[in-house]
Design a protein around this motif. Structure first.
Motif, PDB file in Angstrom:
ATOM      1  N   GLN A   1     -10.007  -2.710   6.068  1.00  0.00           N
ATOM      2  CA  GLN A   1      -8.896  -2.815   4.942  1.00  0.00           C
ATOM      3  C   GLN A   1     -10.009  -2.729   3.748  1.00  0.00           C
ATOM      4  O   GLN A   1     -10.960  -3.425   3.847  1.00  0.00           O
TER       5      GLN A   1
ATOM      6  N   GLY B   1      -1.789  -5.433   7.026  1.00  0.00           N
ATOM      7  CA  GLY B   1      -2.848  -4.749   6.907  1.00  0.00           C
ATOM      8  C   GLY B   1      -3.366  -4.571   8.891  1.00  0.00           C
ATOM      9  O   GLY B   1      -3.496  -3.576   9.428  1.00  0.00           O
TER      10      GLY B   1
ATOM     11  N   VAL C   1     -12.542  -6.622   6.657  1.00  0.00           N
ATOM     12  CA  VAL C   1     -11.772  -6.376   5.196  1.00  0.00           C
ATOM     13  C   VAL C   1     -12.916  -6.567   4.336  1.00  0.00           C
ATOM     14  O   VAL C   1     -13.607  -7.397   3.998  1.00  0.00           O
TER      15      VAL C   1
END
Length: 416
Positions: free
Chosen positions: A209, A189, A249
């Motif tokens: 992400q 990612g 994330v």
């Protein structure tokens, strides 16, 4: 790409992120895109369609890049806890394998798989496809990768959301298998969002992400059979690298196993600056994925001040675009949009429109209301309201914060 080059790129990206954040302490920015101030609207409906964009950092670009990082390990074949119905899933799931979980292994006592369309993987896919319906393809790109034994790039960042939907359908058709290599998923990612892989580079976009998982890292050290401390450390270090690159994330931990052993999931969110969202019943992912704001604004209110009525329907998407249906009266109407950032600061923007009843219907309003109806029906099938699900998430978050750090027992079944 060697380690030195990646470290250098991440350091430069970190400096870039810091420079952007330095302008991020102003009040949120509100843009009303439709209708324009002073518009004269003649239509049959007594509500008008009002849409726009909000963002926390006024100095940031409107562009957003989201990578969907999806766990397809063997355990995602288990039952999601509720029948998903149609839930925006593809019509056929032929080729979906049976669960690779042994009765005598870690799955002992868990609900059996009733239907591939009601599996944890199906819930992940349905939630991702639902999210796509709300994003603005003009400024937002979405990519897809999966992780099990290894990470696999399925779709570089694109504004072709129909292509992303097709890719997600293939993820479900291919089905679950193998262990849980979270670290490779996060690393891939980072590579894609920084434009160092296949995806085209956009330096000014907000990058995030969305990681969906039903478990914990069991690779590369644990061999897919156990969560080794080294796997936790590797995964959290990858998340720390992501955070330094300006890439949050946001972790969605789905199901009892993920919530029972949350060290990795919580560490990923903390070290990257993202959000940890624990969901006990995986099917409820449909109602929580869209609650994450990647632009730092978590609340919008649209009000017709002239008649003192709020929007009857309102949706704020993860990328900061909002749509609403606002009641109007004949003549002059002042429409106010108030945005609240995650730090509590507020901002307001107003327009004036002039409404006159007529025979013509607003197609924009009709499309929006139909979409809202379908999105609501998906959540209704879960048997709980979005507010109830969000309250459960908050309770789960408090519970997992109190859990002692411990490792699960090794599995004697297939990799998961």
């Amino acid at each position: 790409m060697n380690l030195f080059r990646l470290s250098l790129v991440v350091f430069c990206a970190f400096l870039f992120a810091i420079s952007l954040d330095s302008v991020g302490f102003a009040e949120p920015k509100v843009q009303i895109l439709s209708p324009k101030d002073g518009s004269r609207i003649t239509q049959d409906q007594k509500s008008i369609f009002v849409s726009g964009k909000v963002a926390r950092e006024a100095g940031r670009s409107e562009r957003v890049d989201i990578f969907l990082v999806i766990d397809i390990s063997g355990s995602t074949a288990l039952y999601a806890g509720a029948d998903l119905g149609e839930a925006d899933q593809p019509p056929a799931t032929s080729g979906f394998p049976m669960p690779q979980i042994s009765i005598g292994g870690m799955s002992l006592g868990k609900p059996p798989l009733r239907n591939p369309r009601n599996s944890i993987l199906a819930a992940e896919v349905a939630a991702a496809r639902r999210l796509l319906l709300q994003l603005n393809r003009d400024t937002t790109r979405v990519g897809v990768l999966t992780f099990s034994e290894n990470a696999k790039l399925l779709q570089p960042l694109t504004q072709d959301f129909e292509q992303v939907r097709r890719i997600l359908a293939e993820v479900l058709r291919a089905g679950p298998y193998g262990g849980t290599n979270m670290v490779e998923g996060i690393r891939m990612g980072i590579t894609e969002l920084l434009g160092l892989g296949t995806s085209e580079k956009r330096t000014d976009a907000i990058k995030v992400q969305f990681l969906l998982t039903d478990g914990f890292p069991s690779l590369p050290i644990g061999g897919g059979k156990r969560m080794a401390p080294e796997d936790i450390n590797l995964t959290i270090n990858a998340a720390r690298l992501s955070g330094k690159a300006g890439i949050k994330v946001h972790v969605f931990a789905l199901g009892d196993e993920a919530l029972s052993y949350p060290q990795a999931a919580m560490g990923i969110a903390k070290e990257s600056g993202g959000t940890y969202t624990p969901v006990m019943r995986p099917a409820d992912a449909l109602a929580v994925l869209e609650n994450i704001s990647v632009v730092g604004v978590d609340y919008v209110q649209v009000v017709n001040q002239t008649i003192g009525q709020k929007a009857t329907q309102l949706r704020l998407a993860a990328d900061g675009f909002f749509s609403s249906a606002v009641p109007v009266a004949e003549g002059r109407n002042q429409i106010d949009v108030v945005a609240r950032a995650s730090d509590g600061t507020n901002s307001r923007e107003s327009i004036t429109v002039y409404y006159q009843p007529g025979a013509q219907k607003s197609l924009e309003l009709e499309v929006f209301l139909e979409k809202e109806k379908n999105l609501q029906l998906e959540v209704d099938r879960l048997g709980k309201s979005p507010a109830e699900i969000q309250r459960e998430v908050e309770r789960n978050r408090e519970d997992t914060l109190r859990r002692p750090e411990q490792l699960p027992p090794p599995s004697d079944g297939p990799p998961r």
